[in-house]
Motif scaffolding. Structure first.
Motif, PDB file in Angstrom:
ATOM      1  N   GLU A  10       3.077  -3.381   0.621  1.00 21.42           N
ATOM      2  CA  GLU A  10       1.753  -3.272   1.323  1.00 21.42           C
ATOM      3  C   GLU A  10       0.769  -3.685   0.261  1.00 21.42           C
ATOM      4  O   GLU A  10       0.834  -3.801  -0.966  1.00 21.42           O
ATOM      5  CB  GLU A  10       1.213  -1.807   1.624  1.00 21.42           C
ATOM      6  N   THR A  11      -0.124  -4.867   0.983  1.00 18.61           N
ATOM      7  CA  THR A  11      -1.301  -5.428   0.076  1.00 18.61           C
ATOM      8  C   THR A  11      -2.455  -5.516   0.970  1.00 18.61           C
ATOM      9  O   THR A  11      -2.239  -5.961   2.048  1.00 18.61           O
ATOM     10  CB  THR A  11      -0.631  -6.658  -0.500  1.00 18.61           C
ATOM     11  N   THR A  12      -3.544  -5.660   0.292  1.00 16.90           N
ATOM     12  CA  THR A  12      -4.873  -6.274   0.973  1.00 16.90           C
ATOM     13  C   THR A  12      -5.104  -7.446   0.321  1.00 16.90           C
ATOM     14  O   THR A  12      -6.112  -8.078   0.753  1.00 16.90           O
ATOM     15  CB  THR A  12      -6.068  -5.002   0.639  1.00 16.90           C
ATOM     16  N   ARG A  13      -4.406  -8.080  -0.620  1.00 14.14           N
ATOM     17  CA  ARG A  13      -4.701  -9.320  -1.434  1.00 14.14           C
ATOM     18  C   ARG A  13      -3.681 -10.194  -0.851  1.00 14.14           C
ATOM     19  O   ARG A  13      -3.089 -10.962  -1.479  1.00 14.14           O
ATOM     20  CB  ARG A  13      -4.397  -8.932  -2.738  1.00 14.14           C
ATOM     21  N   THR A  14      -3.746 -10.553   0.650  1.00 11.53           N
ATOM     22  CA  THR A  14      -2.671 -11.749   1.084  1.00 11.53           C
ATOM     23  C   THR A  14      -2.781 -12.959   0.764  1.00 11.53           C
ATOM     24  O   THR A  14      -1.906 -13.791   0.450  1.00 11.53           O
ATOM     25  CB  THR A  14      -2.831 -11.415   2.891  1.00 11.53           C
ATOM     26  N   ARG A  45       1.170  -1.959  11.554  1.00  6.60           N
ATOM     27  CA  ARG A  45       0.686  -1.485  10.499  1.00  6.60           C
ATOM     28  C   ARG A  45      -0.074  -2.594   9.604  1.00  6.60           C
ATOM     29  O   ARG A  45       0.556  -2.997   8.779  1.00  6.60           O
ATOM     30  CB  ARG A  45       1.806  -0.757   9.385  1.00  6.60           C
ATOM     31  N   PRO A  46      -1.260  -2.643   9.905  1.00  5.15           N
ATOM     32  CA  PRO A  46      -1.909  -3.874   8.897  1.00  5.15           C
ATOM     33  C   PRO A  46      -2.089  -3.737   7.396  1.00  5.15           C
ATOM     34  O   PRO A  46      -1.888  -2.716   7.082  1.00  5.15           O
ATOM     35  CB  PRO A  46      -3.527  -3.653   9.438  1.00  5.15           C
ATOM     36  N   GLY A  47      -1.606  -4.870   7.004  1.00  8.67           N
ATOM     37  CA  GLY A  47      -1.396  -4.837   5.332  1.00  8.67           C
ATOM     38  C   GLY A  47       0.146  -4.472   4.942  1.00  8.67           C
ATOM     39  O   GLY A  47       0.169  -4.231   3.556  1.00  8.67           O
ATOM     40  N   HIS A  48       1.039  -4.310   5.804  1.00  2.78           N
ATOM     41  CA  HIS A  48       2.353  -4.025   5.542  1.00  2.78           C
ATOM     42  C   HIS A  48       3.377  -5.173   5.761  1.00  2.78           C
ATOM     43  O   HIS A  48       3.192  -5.966   6.859  1.00  2.78           O
ATOM     44  CB  HIS A  48       2.971  -2.836   6.319  1.00  2.78           C
ATOM     45  N   TYR A  49       4.103  -5.493   4.840  1.00  4.74           N
ATOM     46  CA  TYR A  49       4.832  -6.823   4.910  1.00  4.74           C
ATOM     47  C   TYR A  49       6.241  -6.401   4.565  1.00  4.74           C
ATOM     48  O   TYR A  49       6.534  -5.512   3.720  1.00  4.74           O
ATOM     49  CB  TYR A  49       4.218  -7.906   3.987  1.00  4.74           C
ATOM     50  N   LEU A  80      -0.454  -6.881  -7.192  1.00  3.93           N
ATOM     51  CA  LEU A  80      -1.129  -7.181  -6.000  1.00  3.93           C
ATOM     52  C   LEU A  80      -0.894  -6.351  -4.898  1.00  3.93           C
ATOM     53  O   LEU A  80      -1.514  -6.205  -3.914  1.00  3.93           O
ATOM     54  CB  LEU A  80      -0.886  -8.481  -5.584  1.00  3.93           C
ATOM     55  N   CYS A  81       0.140  -5.392  -5.070  1.00  5.72           N
ATOM     56  CA  CYS A  81       0.562  -4.567  -4.169  1.00  5.72           C
ATOM     57  C   CYS A  81      -0.379  -3.149  -4.138  1.00  5.72           C
ATOM     58  O   CYS A  81      -0.790  -2.718  -5.115  1.00  5.72           O
ATOM     59  CB  CYS A  81       2.004  -3.961  -4.195  1.00  5.72           C
ATOM     60  N   SER A  82      -0.385  -2.569  -2.975  1.00  8.47           N
ATOM     61  CA  SER A  82      -0.983  -1.183  -2.640  1.00  8.47           C
ATOM     62  C   SER A  82       0.059  -0.191  -3.016  1.00  8.47           C
ATOM     63  O   SER A  82       0.859   0.075  -1.959  1.00  8.47           O
ATOM     64  CB  SER A  82      -1.707  -1.168  -1.388  1.00  8.47           C
TER      65      SER A  82
END
Length: 100
Positions: A10-14, A45-49, A80-82
């Motif tokens: 997960e990240t918000t820093r795409t 799930r926004p922010g999940h990759y 960079l990950c949450s």
């Protein structure tokens, strides 16, 4: 049979993450052992990759992981990950073409 590594994160820093992937691809041209990559985003799930990386074998995947550029990539990716990314190493037991 081939080998697949799954990276669940997960990240918000795409934008930074995309740049990191591009840099790794550029610096490992001609030396990386990965044969295919799918970069996916969870619709629910926004922010999940989930990154799905295919290799010819487990041994080739480990050789790729040992490259200094891959080690640097993994360290920067963690920054960079949450939370901590999850890595799964999977032997492919069946590979079926379902288009026919």
């Amino acid at each position: 049979m081939s080998f697949v590594q799954i990276i669940d994160f997960e990240t918000t820093r795409t934008e930074e993450m995309d740049k990191l992937f591009d840099e790794w691809m550029q610096t490992t041209t001609g030396r990386r052992t990965a044969s295919h990559d799918l970069h996916t985003q969870d619709r629910d799930r926004p922010g999940h990759y989930v990154e799905i990386v295919e290799f010819p074998s487990y041994e080739e995947a480990m050789r790729n992981s040992e490259m200094p550029e891959t080690q640097q990539f993994a360290a920067r990716m963690r920054e960079l990950c949450s939370g901590e990314p999850r890595f799964m190493n999977l032997d492919v037991l069946r590979d079926a073409d379902l288009r026919s």
